[in-house]
Design an enzyme around this catalytic site. Structure first.
Site, mmCIF file in Angstrom:
data_model
loop_
_atom_site.group_PDB
_atom_site.id
_atom_site.type_symbol
_atom_site.label_atom_id
_atom_site.label_comp_id
_atom_site.label_asym_id
_atom_site.label_seq_id
_atom_site.Cartn_x
_atom_site.Cartn_y
_atom_site.Cartn_z
ATOM 1 N N CYS A 1 0.823 -1.200 0.000
ATOM 2 C CA CYS A 1 0.000 0.000 0.000
ATOM 3 C C CYS A 1 0.866 1.262 0.000
ATOM 4 O O CYS A 1 1.496 1.575 -0.989
ATOM 5 C CB CYS A 1 -0.993 -0.020 1.163
ATOM 6 S SG CYS A 1 -2.294 1.218 0.976
ATOM 7 N N HIS B 1 -3.686 -5.476 0.782
ATOM 8 C CA HIS B 1 -3.085 -5.712 2.100
ATOM 9 C C HIS B 1 -3.124 -7.195 2.484
ATOM 10 O O HIS B 1 -4.091 -7.631 3.097
ATOM 11 C CB HIS B 1 -3.871 -4.938 3.157
ATOM 12 C CG HIS B 1 -3.631 -3.471 3.172
ATOM 13 N ND1 HIS B 1 -2.593 -2.885 3.860
ATOM 14 C CD2 HIS B 1 -4.297 -2.450 2.571
ATOM 15 C CE1 HIS B 1 -2.639 -1.571 3.703
ATOM 16 N NE2 HIS B 1 -3.672 -1.284 2.919
ATOM 17 N N GLU C 1 -1.583 -8.591 4.845
ATOM 18 C CA GLU C 1 -1.532 -8.734 6.304
ATOM 19 C C GLU C 1 -2.920 -8.638 6.927
ATOM 20 O O GLU C 1 -3.091 -8.918 8.108
ATOM 21 C CB GLU C 1 -0.561 -7.716 6.920
ATOM 22 C CG GLU C 1 -1.071 -6.291 7.069
ATOM 23 C CD GLU C 1 -1.076 -5.482 5.776
ATOM 24 O OE1 GLU C 1 -0.855 -6.061 4.698
ATOM 25 O OE2 GLU C 1 -1.319 -4.254 5.854
#
Lengths: 794, 263
Positions: free
Chosen positions: B102, B225, B227
């Site tokens: 990002c 993302h 994560e």
């Protein structure tokens, strides 16, 4: 001769001059309060400095001191012609409920910057909701942004700092379609306020790296001149960090942003009526990255035990923060040490400026060097500005000149609380309501109209602008289902990476119910907040709530009466649902004065209840989207004709009728059983019936799961047989649940003793079909989705 | 006799600055995947207290570095170029992975590190919708040069949350070269894998590109993302699963692939 502070001639002032002095300087103090100040300084034999009088005005402001919530009120209630008198204090009534419930959940209530409940044996949850109404009406983007920035600091200032894990936002705006010619001078168009407020919250919250996961938006003409902006933050804190205590001799350290001329008189102006002539400089200017840097440093400093106490600089600025921390001891501050944005600030301006992103720490000598180094390491400004003392006095200096020297005792206890009188009158019988007998086709059209109305329509357009999953712990997002189209009743977090226990957060707000009787509005808001949590799988016995009162003009009799009545509702229903209040806030005098006509308008009296609950295992939560063809649909709870204040009435301009009456003795046992069924895994989806009634709720479930349904209205447990009521009534205590096809017997066995009925099933078709002794009408999911998702314009 | 090879846990530098806000979850993701991550403020590297050479992977996580003032990632990108550019170049030359997620992707692109080192040839502009959006997207996994996206199914889902993710190349030739060199990691797509416009392509990116690799495949940047997708329970539709939410999501697979690179 003082050089930096000027003297205010209060000793020689008569009563009229005192009032003028208060008005001219935006002090918002009453004559009695000004007189108390005069007699204090008469005893001292000198006039106060500007800095002293400003300090007192900030501390005694409605915003900081909550005078109306603390004072004795003589309250007369006239119910159906029967008069009853009682004496009470609003704050005490709210606290009473919490004390009586005596929940093991409460860790720290009504004393810190936020309420704290127990999460597990090691951690607590801090929760606070604030309002930023006045600033947002003047400057929507900055006002709303600093609203969220401020409540985040409340969480950083709870205990020795909690780590923020969630933001929530609730807004009330005026009619979006109003013509400019109808707006009084000085009022921004409601569309501008809407876009500005959402953008402000978005840009501040997203940059802070805190997910925004729950909230609500209410549209009503009544909020045109005064919008409401509620911002809340949830944090987690080690239980060992909850207690904080300033030591005398600690250094006073100011950390974070610099101090400027922005936000001067924010605290005192928030008690005043809005009008076209208020200077924008009362609104603070926010910078989220400054706050983010400060937060990173604070959480490290907390874990290293570098400070004894902390509080945020909010309303009243340093004056409130240092005054509050040093309340029981004393403090000396050297104002020239405060880092400034521009150098021409006067001492009193430095002292009361509400510049954002600042916090005050109480740091023992032995840790000072380390704290300052830690801050410098990450480019965060921290400055020693003074020291706590044992003198019991607040002493301020500017380059060796004493600019303030007053007793802490007078500052905090010298305020003469004015006793007040309140009156509330109510007829406890339903008001006349036009009942129409509509044909099936008309009902269908009306359902679509309600579905696309701004209060009911999907808020996805707004919600997607918030990062709702930064920190990677959001397990039930605001929008759920196949393509993230279905609305969730509450948000669920899993705040620790290595633990499946979760937190659910939701809210209840409905100003439309408050008009006939704010007592019932309190009950409905409390129940709705609880229902929202139960619908996702939170344990109804481990929930705590917060109150936020945004009320109209307190100088008028009526609003104080409705406020007392509402507080009584909060107290009684909190007890009945066994939900302790852990924190709260009031924003009074949301009133606008039209400069041309002199006409004053107040907002609809508005209560927001926010709820936080424990989810023992997030893997056992459920969402609202329909899951599987063939599963049975049940409606739990009784439907009555309770259309007063309903969205149906709002859309079609119908008045009167009974507002929903919550029945805790039925709703609470029902909720406990629903919780059991969710834990057992036999409920596959669940949605509570609220704004728009049953019909809107089932449509939302259908849209979320992309599944059609057959609904048999005649099977509902209902005390009114008109399809209009069954579709649109907003009776409380109701949930629609989808039960696994093979577990219907088990479900009915557990639910025995409550009101529930099998009202239909999930079909393989792409339509939502209502039957009432024969086919009533049918809608395509696609059509319903289009109407519902396009009702709100950006 | 059985010979056992102990896996060497790679040391992972999670670099943060003012405004970084996905550092904790990125650290957790790498730890979960078996790495040894450490969050480090860039000031400590600039002051020489922490040496980049002590790490095997560099990650620039998501956030709003310096408020994304000027344009997203720009200030951080300049700070890297002017202060630790040599360290990073050396890191990359040694064949150590660099990952930007990002805001990290925006930084790598604007620092002229991705896709071709030396100068900036690609940018990430404002979303077509002109506002920040958080939504889950479908991603078509490409057969790229990067080793970190092997073994994935053809289409996966990950969340995006940004205001400036609209990938634009300097000119047609850069786009052609990126395609020819197989630098595209994955593209935004509809659930069936076909490339479609908004909202499937959430920001209007050229050729629906959602992530890029360097020619070596070891420097990668992406707007989504991973994560935030370590377990199924973080997916917005996980409640529709038959199983509990505690099975791994495809985000985990990415971090595992990076850690396994050092096996």
């Amino acid at each position: 001769m003082p050089k930096f502070a000027s003297q205010v001639d209060i000793l020689g002032a008569g009563d009229r001059e005192l009032v003028e002095m208060s008005e001219k300087n935006l002090l918002s103090l009453t004559l009695e309060e000004m007189k108390a100040i005069r007699s204090y300084f008469t005893e001292l034999g000198r006039n106060p400095t500007d800095c002293e009088i400003e300090t007192i005005a900030q501390t005694w402001s409605e915003h900081c001191f909550h005078k109306i919530f603390r004072t004795e009120i003589e309250y007369t209630e006239n119910l159906n012609g029967k008069k009853k008198k009682e004496r009470l204090s609003l704050l005490r009534e709210i606290k009473k409920a919490t004390l009586k419930i005596d929940s093991g959940l409460c860790v720290s209530v009504f004393k810190d910057n936020a309420g704290i409940i127990k999460f597990n044996d090691r951690y607590g949850i801090a929760f606070k909701v604030e309002t930023h109404n006045h600033p947002s009406a003047l400057e929507p983007y900055g006002g709303a942004g600093t609203g969220i920035g401020g409540v985040i600091r409340d969480i950083l200032g709870a205990g020795k700092a909690a780590m923020p894990v969630l933001n929530i936002d609730v807004f009330c705006f005026g009619d979006q379609g109003v013509s400019y010619s109808e707006l009084p001078e000085g009022v921004l168009h409601p569309r501008r306020i809407f876009r500005g407020v959402v953008s402000g919250v978005r840009d501040y919250g997203n940059r802070m790296g805190i997910p925004t996961g729950a909230g609500a938006i209410v549209f009503d003409r009544g909020y045109q001149n005064n919008c409401l902006v509620f911002c809340g933050t949830v944090g987690v804190i080690p239980l060992t960090q909850v207690e904080k205590r300033v030591s005398d001799d600690d250094h006073i350290v100011l950390i974070g942003g610099r101090t400027g001329r922005d936000g001067i008189h924010g605290a005192t102006f928030s008690s005043a009526s809005l009008n076209a002539n208020i200077s924008r400089s009362v609104v603070q200017i926010g910078n989220p990255i400054v706050e983010k840097k400060m937060m990173d440093v604070l959480l490290t400093a907390r874990d290293e035990g570098l400070y004894n106490s902390i509080t945020d600089c909010g309303a009243g600025g340093l004056s409130s923060a240092v005054g509050e921390m040093g309340k029981d001891m004393g403090a000396v501050v050297n104002l020239e040490r405060v880092p400034l944005k521009c150098n021409d600030l006067l001492p009193w301006e430095i002292w009361i400026s509400e510049s954002q992103e600042r916090m005050v720490l109480s740091v023992p000598e032995r840790n000072l060097k380390k704290l300052l180094e830690l801050s410098a390491d990450e480019d965060v400004e921290a400055e020693v500005i003074g020291r706590f003392t044992k003198t019991g006095r607040l002493q301020l200096y500017y380059r060796d000149e004493s600019v303030c020297n007053i007793g802490m005792d007078f500052l905090h206890n010298g305020l003469p609380l004015k006793k007040m009188k309140a009156y509330f009158s109510f007829q406890d019988k339903p008001m006349k309501e036009k009942v129409s007998s509509l044909k099936a086709g008309e009902l269908r059209e009306r359902l679509l109209r309600v579905l696309g109305s701004p209060n009911v329509a999907s808020k996805e357009l707004v919600v997607r602008q918030y990062d709702h999953e930064v920190q990677a712990h959001t397990v039930l997002k605001p929008f759920t289902g196949i393509e993230g189209k279905g609305p969730s009743d509450a948000v669920v977090l899993k705040p620790f990476y290595d633990d499946w226990q979760g937190i659910a957060v939701g809210c209840g707000i409905n100003p439309f119910y408050g008009k006939p009787d704010p007592y019932l509005m309190a009950g409905c808001c409390i129940e709705e907040a609880l229902r929202n949590l139960v619908a996702v799988g939170a344990d109804p016995e481990q929930v705590a709530i917060l109150d936020n009162f945004s009320w109209g003009d307190m100088h008028e009799d009526g609003h104080l009466g409705t406020l007392v009545r509402c507080v009584k509702g909060c107290r009684d229903f909190a007890l009945k649902y066994q939900l302790p209040f852990i924190s709260g806030k009031d924003s009074l005098n949301n009133v606008f004065t039209d400069a041309k006509t002199g006409v004053k308008t107040s907002i609809p009296d508005t209560l927001l209840i926010s709820a936080v609950g424990i989810v023992p295992d997030v893997r056992k939560t459920i969402s609202s989207d329909l899951k599987k063809e063939g599963n049975a649909l049940y409606l739990c709870g009784i439907t009555r004709r309770e259309m007063g204040g309903s969205q149906y009435h709002q859309v079609f301009g119908i008045t009167g009728g009974s507002v929903p009456v919550p029945v805790p003795s039925k709703a609470l046992p029902l909720m406990k059983k629903i919780y059991l069924c969710i834990r057992e895994g036999i409920i596959k989806s669940c949605h509570d019936c609220s704004d728009g009634g049953f019909a809107v709720a089932i449509l939302e479930m259908s849209i979320g799961g992309g599944k059609g349904v057959d609904i048999f209205l005649d099977k509902m447990v209902s005390s009114d047989v008109s399809p209009e009521s069954m579709l649109f009534s907003e009776s409380q205590g109701r949930f629609i649940v989808e039960v696994d096809a093979g577990a219907a017997d088990r479900f009915e066995k557990i639910m025995k003793g409550t009101d529930f009925a099998n009202i239909g099933r999930i079909t393989g078709r792409e339509s939502i079909t209502f039957y009432e002794r024969g086919l009533l009408f049918s809608l395509d999911i696609v059509e319903a989705e289009r109407v519902w998702r396009s009702g709100l314009k950006w | 006799m059985e010979v056992r090879f102990e896996m060497v846990k790679p040391r992972i530098l999670v670099m943060r600055v003012a405004g970084t806000n996905c550092d904790r979850e990125t650290e957790w993701a790498f730890r979960l995947a078996g790495g040894l991550p450490q969050r480090v403020h860039i000031n400590r590297i600039k002051r020489g207290e922490v040496k980049m050479r002590d790490y095997q992977v560099l990650v620039i996580p998501g956030g709003f570095s310096y408020g994304d003032d000027i344009s997203a990632g720009k200030v951080f990108a300049n700070e890297i170029r002017h202060n630790i550019g040599n360290d990073i170049n050396l890191f990359i030359e040694e064949g150590k992975p660099v990952i930007g997620i990002c805001n990290g992707f925006q930084v790598l692109v604007k620092a002229g590190i991705l896709p071709y080192p030396g100068r900036q040839s690609v940018t990430l502009g404002w979303n077509g919708s002109a506002r920040f959006e958080d939504r889950w997207v479908h991603l078509k996994i490409e057969e790229s040069v990067s080793p970190f996206f092997r073994g994935f199914p053809p289409v996966i889902k990950l969340p995006v949350a940004h205001a400036e993710g609209n990938l634009i190349t300097e000119n047609e030739d850069v786009l052609k070269k990126i395609e020819n060199d197989r630098l595209v990691i994955f593209r935004y797509c509809a659930p069936d894998g076909t490339l479609k416009g908004y909202p499937y392509n959430p920001n209007g990116s050229t050729a629906n590109i959602a992530g890029l690799a360097s020619a070596s495949g070891l420097v990668v940047g992406m707007m989504p993302h991973p994560e935030r997708a370590l377990f199924r329970c973080f997916y917005p539709d996980w409640h529709r699963d038959e199983k509990n939410g505690d099975v791994f999501g495809y985000g985990y697979m990415f971090f595992k692939n990076v850690v396994n690179f050092f096996r």
